[in-house]
Design a protein around this motif. Structure first.
Motif, short mmCIF file in Angstrom:
data_model
loop_
_atom_site.label_atom_id
_atom_site.label_comp_id
_atom_site.label_asym_id
_atom_site.label_seq_id
_atom_site.Cartn_x
_atom_site.Cartn_y
_atom_site.Cartn_z
N TYR A 184 0.80 -1.22 0.00
CA TYR A 184 0.00 0.00 0.00
C TYR A 184 0.84 1.28 0.00
O TYR A 184 0.30 2.38 -0.01
CB TYR A 184 -0.95 -0.02 1.20
CG TYR A 184 -1.89 -1.20 1.13
CD1 TYR A 184 -2.72 -1.41 0.02
CD2 TYR A 184 -1.94 -2.13 2.16
CE1 TYR A 184 -3.56 -2.49 -0.05
CE2 TYR A 184 -2.79 -3.23 2.10
CZ TYR A 184 -3.59 -3.40 0.99
OH TYR A 184 -4.42 -4.49 0.91
N GLU A 244 -5.27 -3.51 -5.93
CA GLU A 244 -4.59 -2.31 -5.46
C GLU A 244 -3.94 -1.60 -6.63
O GLU A 244 -3.98 -0.37 -6.72
CB GLU A 244 -3.56 -2.68 -4.41
CG GLU A 244 -2.63 -1.53 -3.99
CD GLU A 244 -3.35 -0.31 -3.42
OE1 GLU A 244 -2.72 0.77 -3.34
OE2 GLU A 244 -4.54 -0.41 -3.02
N GLN A 289 -5.01 2.28 -7.87
CA GLN A 289 -4.09 3.40 -8.05
C GLN A 289 -4.20 4.01 -9.45
O GLN A 289 -3.88 5.20 -9.63
CB GLN A 289 -2.66 2.94 -7.79
CG GLN A 289 -2.36 2.61 -6.34
CD GLN A 289 -0.88 2.42 -6.10
OE1 GLN A 289 -0.03 2.88 -6.87
NE2 GLN A 289 -0.56 1.74 -5.00
#
Length: 259
Positions: free
Chosen positions: A199, A253, A257
């Motif tokens: 992350y 993830e 983004q």
């Protein structure tokens, strides 16, 4: 339309061997789709089945009839009640079976987003990772030599049609492939020296993601060739995630983004 009344029919014997034996699938370059959904996705992707076997008692159902309307009559064979379950893994249901050519893969990708599987052997995991890759917008799938047969019935069912949304490359020499790949290569791995928090990474640029064997993870030779190892933060005493879950977390993830 042609009609088959016995599972001992020579055509169905061939279909049964394709369903049961990876060697037969590789020798003939063919596989079998079980169920209406897989055939729907295959047709939507522009595929042309070699032959479709339809339970006679289902030919007039709306979704079956809609599929048959897209096919020339010489590609359709009706099967008497109870025949197809004798050769299919879906023994409790009369399902449509479609004989298809396995798509030719072309040249291995040298750049761009990829999912790479190193000795992932559970068919359900391979199929689930394929679904996640397709849903996250990754189009290239590279499998090492000791992965589950990607065109096996269990993988096809778990993939739910993702096979026809991806470019699939099987039995690759992954270490050699990594040496010629031009973008970042990330591997999920548990390591004391692994300080890359998923992350906190910049995942906006193209990359290959390597996911490893259910028990031993990514092999040492392959880890030595990647750009870096990535860890997924987890709460409490949890040590690791199932490989398909880990792949899904990483790929979504990355997609988050980029949105």
């Amino acid at each position: 339309m042609k009609q088959i009344t016995s599972a001992r029919n020579e055509q169905l014997k061939h279909v049964a061997k394709l369903l049961s034996h990876g060697k037969t699938r590789r020798e003939h370059g063919q596989t079998v789709l079980e169920g209406v959904h897989l055939l729907q996705v295959y047709l939507q992707a522009g595929g042309e089945p070699l032959q479709v076997y339809v339970p006679e008692n289902k030919r007039h159902l709306h979704e079956v009839a809609a599929l048959l309307a897209q096919l020339p009559e010489n590609r359709i064979t009706l099967a008497s009640a109870g025949v197809l379950p004798k050769i299919s893994g879906l023994a409790e249901a009369e399902e449509v079976l479609a004989l298809i050519d396995i798509p030719a893969p072309g040249a291995l990708p040298q750049q761009g987003d990829c999912v790479v599987l190193d000795r992932v052997q559970d068919p359900g995991n391979v199929g689930t990772i394929m679904r996640s890759a397709a849903a996250a917008g990754v189009k290239q799938l590279v499998l090492g030599k000791d992965c589950a047969d990607v065109w096996a019935p269990k993988v096809l069912r778990a993939g739910m049609g993702a096979h026809f949304l991806l470019n699939v490359f099987e039995r690759a020499d992954l270490a050699q492939w990594c040496a010629g790949y031009g973008d970042n290569i990330w591997a999920t791995a548990l390591s004391e020296t692994n300080e890359r928090n998923l992350y906190r990474m910049d995942l906006t640029r193209p990359a290959a993601w390597v996911f490893g064997n259910e028990g031993s993870g990514v092999g040492a030779e392959l880890l030595a060739r990647v750009t870096g190892c990535v860890k997924i933060p987890m709460a409490g005493q949890t040590e690791s995630l199932n490989v398909a879950m880990a792949a899904t977390v990483c790929l979504f993830e990355q997609m988050r983004q980029r949105l």
